[in-house]
Every structure is written in structure tokens, then in C-alpha cells.
Design an enzyme around this catalytic site. Structure first.
Site, PDB file in Angstrom:
ATOM      1  N   LYS A  80     -12.428   2.216  -4.805  1.00 21.09           N
ATOM      2  CA  LYS A  80     -11.066   2.518  -5.254  1.00 21.09           C
ATOM      3  C   LYS A  80     -11.077   2.728  -6.765  1.00 21.09           C
ATOM      4  O   LYS A  80     -11.725   1.965  -7.492  1.00 21.09           O
ATOM      5  CB  LYS A  80     -10.140   1.369  -4.868  1.00 21.09           C
ATOM      6  CG  LYS A  80      -8.658   1.594  -5.156  1.00 21.09           C
ATOM      7  CD  LYS A  80      -7.842   0.420  -4.638  1.00 21.09           C
ATOM      8  CE  LYS A  80      -6.358   0.598  -4.886  1.00 21.09           C
ATOM      9  NZ  LYS A  80      -5.572  -0.543  -4.342  1.00 21.09           N
ATOM     10  N   SER A 154      -1.984   0.542  -1.463  1.00 23.61           N
ATOM     11  CA  SER A 154      -2.348   1.536  -2.445  1.00 23.61           C
ATOM     12  C   SER A 154      -3.781   2.046  -2.292  1.00 23.61           C
ATOM     13  O   SER A 154      -4.168   3.043  -2.899  1.00 23.61           O
ATOM     14  CB  SER A 154      -2.177   0.947  -3.851  1.00 23.61           C
ATOM     15  OG  SER A 154      -3.032  -0.185  -4.048  1.00 23.61           O
ATOM     16  N   SER A 178      -2.295  -3.953   0.055  1.00 22.94           N
ATOM     17  CA  SER A 178      -2.982  -2.678  -0.142  1.00 22.94           C
ATOM     18  C   SER A 178      -4.316  -2.591   0.577  1.00 22.94           C
ATOM     19  O   SER A 178      -4.849  -1.491   0.758  1.00 22.94           O
ATOM     20  CB  SER A 178      -3.209  -2.441  -1.638  1.00 22.94           C
ATOM     21  OG  SER A 178      -1.974  -2.309  -2.308  1.00 22.94           O
TER      22      SER A 178
END
Length: 616
Positions: A80, A154, A178
């Protein structure tokens, strides 16, 4: 060598076996994955996909090492883009914030040291603020099952990369869900460890006191394997701590026996008008009860109230700390919705903060009493999915709905695992989340593994594949035969490495009459080694053949220390099965014990009393 990715599992154990067999190399695989990723350019997965030249140093370093030395040898993973990878910009999905770190994040370094290979930095909701996957100037990240649906966020790109077969696992971050919402919407396992067990050094903070590095994997087994090398105390992270022995990797396995799960009372469930998810929830509960799981209702009100405080309370001030310079000096650098949410943090007072902490402590006490009565909490991971267009039209309210079952988790310092359980009538993934007290990670992963056996959902997704059930392999395909000749024999000191992975003794037999047997020098535990003879001096050596679940084979091999490794052993009937082999260098100082024909006979010889002739 060209790698055919059709039907190829990127599960850790499967890839490791391909490498051991010499079917292809990590370099071959990375070339194929790069080409495959190009076919998904419109999915908005990557902020920076590593080029061939950028990944070359990692591959070159790997090629100097033996597979047996590295437990994650050649396993491709995605990162990420709020987690640092040395030499690659970290953006947090905000170009004005971007910087290029000299060092990788602590967790990334640990994975690289274990042999994993990074494939790219993935898209996310800007500053990890959102559960939707649409809040990025680098594009909307699309769902792997239906590109018109949200991917969840996210950690959107990380989940979709694994779901589409572009990485074996991915790092996300989880503050409010997330690492779990995208797992649910993309049919993956999403693991959120207990706070502090995985270092956040090198992670752009969202709420620093609550942030966790999370994992997206295909199975609970893979989550446990990656966690085993991701965890570790970091002196540079003030929130980092050591994992207690009771929560160590030795305590992972398939959960057996009674299982008590608590579910929210019916009047506390919320599906926001989505009949498909409501039906999928009821079906999941029925399957668990049919398999003997004790399901009973609990009062979910304390969890619900705590969840509301994450964004409505003072914790949004932590998000403001990270983005305050941009908000004050370059407000247009942020997306409007991101700025609106985060800038609320500058209005938080000290009085608000302490009042909220007092209330949270009270709610935590209520939750603790409930958790003490059950093995784990079980909820839907999300109340419902949404279409991308719906979220763009109503970004804050619909995002808030997605946190209904997730936002309390880190406020209460719980561990959690999202597990797929099935599909709606329209073919969209549904899953549940298991939650338990801090430092129950291995217990929870073990329960997750048990539930994967119950639900038997085919994980991840290749678009165009209509089958949403699982095609179970035969018993032979689900297990690997392993020949052992020494410390792993039944009753010997390392036999637990087989039995605790579900290994079962198939037969006691002998090898082909072509081997020498040696007692290796050194080591805490006495170990033998079989070596194939180059001449007619070899003989048959007693061995045991164990049947090991295929899903456990990779971790078993990873635990084998040099100079031993796994190759092929020829049995008396001329069949070949995986078994222990030894590097030639490992025979330095070793004793040839071939004449005994077995390790047990040699041990009996050592135990025999020394006879002394005493004169009459």
C-alpha cells in the site's frame, strides 16, 4: 521460461513447491505478472508498479540464495502506498505530500529479508481516509468481481492486486477497517493484527495510536505465514512490542472442539437495505450451526457506540497531525472530501479528548465482559456493498455506513480476521469478521482456518470465471507425502512439526538400497542425513512416509534449517516422494552410520551400556 498463469495458484505453499520442482524461477514469474498487470490498467490498482529494472536487484539478490534458506523465497507481494519501499516514492495518494524514502519500512525489510519480492505500490483512499477505494487522484480502484462496484478501502489496490492474481499477498493498513472491508468485497482473507505486533515505522500515520499494518492473503495459512515474518519488536517504534509466547506461531493450527461465537442481536444488525447481504449473513450462521458451532446473540451496543466515536469524536485530530501542513498551506492538494473530514481535527479540544477517552474506557469494560464469555465475536464484515456512482454522489454518509462493523476494533485494541463465506444471488462476495481480545491473533487465525474449511469458498477472482463455489481437489491433491528418516520420525523431538500441521503417518518402509546414512555434527538436536550413493555401497534405510496437508507443506519446508532441505527420496518400490536431502558441505564432521540401516538403530546403539572386561 514463460510461465502460464492460467490456473496457477499464487498461494505461498504452491509457489514454493513450483520453485523447489524447478518449474520456473521468480524472475520468470515476475515477468509474467508484469504482463498480466498490463491487462488490468483500467482497474486503478497501482500508483507505482515496479519496472523490470527496479525489481532486478531484488531478484539478483535472491538468485544468490538457496530456496531452503528463505521462507518467502520469490513470493511476490504488493505494498500500500502509505508504506515505504526504499527508492520508490511514497505518496499516500497525494502528489504534493510525496517523498522518496532511503529505507524501507520495518515490516517491508523483514519480508524482503525472508525472500519476498515487491511488485508495486498500490492505490488507496487519500491519506488512508475512507473505506471506499474511490478517494484517490490516481483513479478509482475498481472491484475485482464487478468494476462498477467499489473495491472497498482504504487499502483498495492491495486487495484488488491479490484478488486478480497479481501478487500472492499484500500489505495494507487498518485504522477503521481498511484491511477488512476490501477483503470482504474482493473475496479474500483480511488480517488485522493486535496493535503493536507489526511495526508501523515507515507507515504514513492516519491515527498513529490506532494504526495497524494489515495483510491480504488467499488463506488463513498464508496470513499466518506472512505474519510470522512480519511481526517483531522495533526499537524505533514507540508503539511496537514483542509478541507473547502464548500468541506465537507455534500456537497456530486448525481450531478443533467446541467453539462459542457471539453475534449481534437481530435488532442491532444493519444491512442498510441490502437484502442480498442479509440473506448471506443468515446462510453463514446456518452453516456454522449445522457444523456444531455454538452461535448466540450478544448486546452489540457498546461496540456500536465506540465505532461512532472514531470519526465523530476527537481521534480525527490524529489524522490532522499528518496532513495539517498541506491543509493550511496547500488545501487544494487534497481531495475535497478528504480535506473536509481531516480538517475537523483542528477544532478538537483537550476537554473533548479526555471526555471521549473516559467514555471509551467505560465502553471497553462492557465489551470485555462480553468477550470473556465467547471464543470470538462474529459480525458481517460490511453491512452492504455500494456502486461507485452511489459513493461519488454521497461520499460521507455511505462511507460511514461501511464502518458500522469495523470502526470500534482498534479503539478497543482487538485483533480481527475477515473471512469469505459465500456470495449473494447476484454473485457478489460476502464475508464475516472474527474478532477477539488483543494477543489472540493465532487463536483467531486458527478459527478462521476452521471456518474456511466449513465454507469452502474459492478465494480471489479471475473475471469471466462463472463458478463461485469451490472445486475441491482429491484427497491425494490436498496432501503431500513426505519421507522422514530421523528427528521427524514418530516419537522423535521434531515430530511435532508434522503432527501440529495435521500430518498423519501413512507407512513405515525403507528407501531403495542406494543410500548412505550420516549422523550430522553439531546442532541442538541430533539429526541424520541420507545421501544417494554414487556406487553400489548404498543400502536401504528405514523411513516413515507422512501425509501432510498441501497447505502446510510450504511452512514445513520453510522451517528446515541448513544443511538439510527437501528433494526427492526413492523408496523401495521405486516411487519418489519429497524427503530430506543434505548439502555436501553439511557432511563435514558427520559420522557414517549406514551400517545401522536406520536412525532408531543408531540411537539404540548409543544408548547401550559400555561393556568392560574386568580380570577375574
Amino acid at each position: 521460461m514463460t510461465v502460464n498463469l492460467n490456473g496457477l495458484s499464487l498461494g505461498i505453499g504452491s509457489l514454493r513447491q513450483h520453485y523447489l520442482n524447478g518449474d520456473f524461477t521468480p524472475r520468470d514469474l515476475l515477468d509474467a505478472l508484469r504482463a498480466k498487470a498490463a491487462t488490468y490498467a483500467e482497474y486503478g490498482i497501482w500508483i507505482h508498479q515496479l519496472t523490470e529494472s527496479e525489481v532486478a536487484p531484488y531478484l539478483a539478490a535472491l538468485e544468490q540464495r538457496a530456496i531452503a534458506d528463505l521462507p518467502l523465497y520469490g513470493i511476490p507481494f504488493a505494498i500500500k502506498d502509505n508504506i515505504d519501499l526504499a527508492g520508490i516514492p511514497t505518496t499516500a495518494a497525494c502528489a504534493a505530500f510525496a517523498y522518496t524514502p532511503q529505507d524501507s519500512a520495518f515490516v517491508v525489510r523483514r519480508l524482503l529479508d525472508a525472500g519476498a519480492i515487491p511488485v508495486g505500490k498500490t492505490n488507496l483512499d487519500q491519506f488512508a481516509t475512507g473505506l471506499v477505494g474511490v478517494r484517490s487522484p490516481y483513479g478509482v480502484c475498481r472491484n475485482s468481481f464487478d468494476p462498477e462496484m467499489i473495491s472497498g478501502g482504504s487499502s483498495s489496490g492491495s486487495a484488488v492486486a491479490v484478488a486478480l492474481g497479481l501478487a500472492s499477498f499484500a500489505l495494507g493498513s487498518d485504522t477503521a477497517g481498511s484491511g477488512r472491508i476490501p477483503a470482504c468485497f474482493n473475496n479474500l482473507v483480511g488480517f488485522k493484527p493486535s496493535l503493536g505486533l507489526v511495526s508501523t515505522t515507515g507507515l504514513v500515520p492516519a491515527c498513529r495510536s490506532l494504526d495497524c499494518v494489515s495483510l491480504f492473503t488467499l488463506t488463513a495459512d498464508d496470513a499466518n505465514t506472512v505474519f510470522s515474518y512480519a511481526e517483531g519488536e522495533d526499537s524505533a517504534d514507540c508503539y511496537s512490542r514483542a509478541n507473547p509466547f502464548s500468541n506465537s506461531k507455534r500456537h497456530y493450527g486448525t481450531h478443533e472442539g467446541s467453539l462459542r461465537v457471539g453475534v449481534p442481536a437481530k435488532d442491532q444488525l444493519e444491512f442498510f437495505g441490502h437484502r442480498g447481504y442479509e440473506q448471506a449473513w443468515q446462510a453463514a450462521l446456518q452453516q456454522l450451526q449445522d457444523r456444531g458451532v455454538d452461535v448466540f446473540e450478544i448486546d452489540f451496543s457498546a461496540f456500536m457506540e465506540a465505532a461512532r466515536t472514531l470519526y465523530e469524536g476527537p481521534w480525527v485530530a490524529e489524522r490532522y497531525i499528518t496532513a495539517s501542513d498541506l491543509i493550511n498551506n496547500q488545501p487544494d492538494a487534497l481531495l475535497d472530501v478528504t480535506r473536509i473530514i481531516i480538517e475537523r481535527g483542528k477544532e478538537v479540544s483537550g476537554v473533548d479528548s479526555f471526555a471521549a477517552q473516559y467514555r471509551l474506557k467505560s465502553l471497553r469494560k462492557q465489551a470485555q465482559k462480553i468477550l470473556e464469555r465467547i471464543d470470538c465475536l462474529l459480525t458481517p464484515t460490511a453491512g452492504r456493498p455500494y456502486r461507485i456512482a452511489e459513493v461519488l454522489a454521497n461520499p460521507i454518509e455511505l462511507n460511514s455506513n461501511l464502518g458500522y462493523y469495523t470502526n470500534y476494533m482498534n479503539l478497543f485494541d482487538l485483533t480481527a480476521v475477515a473471512v469469505p463465506t459465500g456470495f449473494t444471488d447476484s454473485g457478489f462476495p460476502f464475508g464475516v469478521t472474527l474478532a477477539a481480545e488483543r494477543d489472540s491473533d493465532r487463536l483467531l487465525l486458527s478459527i478462521a482456518k476452521r471456518m474456511q474449511g466449513i465454507f469452502q469458498v474459492h478465494l480471489a477472482r479471475e473475471p469471466g470465471v462463472a463458478d463461485t463455489g469451490i472445486s475441491m481437489p482429491s484427497a491425494e491433491q490436498r496432501h503431500v507425502s513426505v519421507a522422514v528418516c530421523g528427528a521427524h520420525l514418530e516419537g522423535q523431538p521434531l515430530n511435532w512439526q508434522l503432527t501440529e500441521r495435521g500430518g498423519v503417518l501413512k507407512e513405515r518402509t525403507v528407501s531403495a538400497p542406494r543410500y548412505h546414512l550420516y549422523a550430522l555434527a553439531g546442532g541442538k538436536i541430533m539429526r541424520p542425513a541420507m545421501m544417494l550413493a554414487n556406487d553400489s555401497s548404498g543400502r536401504a534405510i528405514e523411513v516413515e512416509v507422512w501425509s501432510l496437508p498441501a497447505s502446510e507443506f510450504g511452512s514445513f519446508v520453510a522451517a528446515i534449517p541448513p544443511p538439510l532441505g527437501i528433494g526427492k527420496v526413492i523408496l523401495a518400490n521405486n516411487t519418489q516422494v519429497p524427503g530430506f536431502i543434505c548439502e555436501v558441505s553439511g557432511l563435514v564432521g558427520a559420522q557414517d552410520i549406514t551400517q545401522f540401516g536406520s536412525w532408531r538403530a543408531y540411537l539404540r546403539h548409543l544408548a547401550e551400556p559400555i561393556k568392560c572386561d574386568v580380570p577375574a
